[in-house]
Enzyme design. Sequence first.
Site, short mmCIF file in Angstrom:
data_model
loop_
_atom_site.label_atom_id
_atom_site.label_comp_id
_atom_site.label_asym_id
_atom_site.label_seq_id
_atom_site.Cartn_x
_atom_site.Cartn_y
_atom_site.Cartn_z
N GLU A 1 37.48 -5.87 11.87
CA GLU A 1 36.31 -5.60 12.38
C GLU A 1 36.05 -6.57 13.67
O GLU A 1 35.80 -5.97 14.67
CB GLU A 1 35.28 -5.86 11.32
N ARG B 1 59.88 -2.27 11.80
CA ARG B 1 58.51 -2.60 11.31
C ARG B 1 58.48 -3.96 10.58
O ARG B 1 57.59 -4.77 10.96
CB ARG B 1 57.92 -1.66 10.41
N GLY C 1 55.19 -9.97 17.07
CA GLY C 1 54.36 -10.25 18.13
C GLY C 1 54.91 -10.14 19.56
O GLY C 1 54.23 -10.46 20.43
N GLU C 2 55.98 -9.05 19.74
CA GLU C 2 56.34 -8.84 20.69
C GLU C 2 56.40 -7.22 21.29
O GLU C 2 56.97 -6.62 22.14
CB GLU C 2 57.83 -9.28 21.23
N PRO D 1 49.04 5.34 17.67
CA PRO D 1 49.76 5.79 18.72
C PRO D 1 49.08 5.24 20.10
O PRO D 1 49.60 5.41 21.32
CB PRO D 1 49.56 7.31 18.90
N GLU E 1 48.66 1.92 21.18
CA GLU E 1 49.33 1.15 22.17
C GLU E 1 50.57 1.80 22.96
O GLU E 1 50.53 1.38 24.18
CB GLU E 1 50.21 0.14 21.32
#
Length: 409
Positions: free
Chosen positions: A49, A245, A283-284, A309, A311
């Site tokens: 949040e 993932r 993180g990339e 979707p 990003e």
Amino acid sequence: MSYRALAHVVEASLRLRALAGGAEALRQRLALDAVAPADIWVHGASVGELTSARPVIAALAQTHRVLVTANSTTGRDRAAGWGLPARLAPLDVPGALARFLDRVRPRLQVTVESEFWPLRSQALAARAIPQAVIGARLSQRSAARWARLPGLIGPTLRRLAALSAQDPDSESWLRGLGLPAASILPPLDLKLLTPAGIVPPPPGPDRDRTLLAASTHEGEEAAVLDAWAQARRHRPDLRLILAIRHPPRGDAVAALLAQRGLAFERRSQGGTGGAVLLADTLGEMDRWYAAAGICFVGGSLTDRGGHTPWEPAAHGCAILHGPHVGNFRDAYAALDDAGGAWSVDAAGLADQAARLAEDSAQARRMGRAARAVLDGRAGDPAALIAHLRELAGRPRRPDIGREGERFDR
């Protein structure tokens, strides 16, 4: 026993425990520790949040002194990591709320998403402190539960000075529970503000010749490799970034690549290029979205519910996805309808990847369409931020803007 009476009993028990050497977290929840004043008190349940609301919080912190609270230590620590005062929220019990409000003296209280605490609402109203909710979200099931407690939810909603819902359904259900029409602001999906703030990279030949498979799961990499191999028959220079993932699966996916006789580099071992890059790090993802003009979003060929979707849309990628997108069904439907995304099965992935690899103009059109859907849905938070600032009034400290600018960076 009434809600207030039960809260008194619970608080008495918890306070005895805290005064007998209870944990620091309990002392914060009971407001038994020191806390500095603030102009605006922003509350979010936890990391998700607060992260979604960060652009709004950053803007408010440019002009006002902001205190952030959360129900979880991870949420509190995330906000503290942004350089803002942060702590655990006071429990919805009379003494804790009184102590907290006596010390903070906020001029505005802002809640992110959908927490409604009756005693907090009463305590704020008794002190004439305006209350607002941003990105309000309510499911039909939650609405039905609240409907059985009209004496709690109705007054709580009627005390709100402003509410911006995340979607039309949430707004409708809240109105049915007693939210006054006069307090309703235009809907705003907070989770889209951060991706909408991304400046998409310009199209170019390097992006045109790069296919990204983002957040793939076990059972999807083989289909991706088949699709890439087929597409390379039409565009021999097509690169593949295979961003799995779960990085711990890197060795297993590397073995699959080796079994197929493919030359590849691993990002975890310093790789940055080659015909195939196995992106097995964390993180990339923004880097990979920016590098690719075509993006298959994983978790959708196997039944994992799909991944966001937004990003890839933010980066102007042409989006391909499988049929299993239950976690983001409405988002993918909007993108499909606008021509920014195509739904495919394993065989269709090969065909459509080849089609887009061969037709860069089509891929670019899809990327622009996807970005347009994102921009349209995200909306402009400027009017909301201006309204919240108006509710908060003039800041107590004239130098707060400089602190806010440091946080925003």
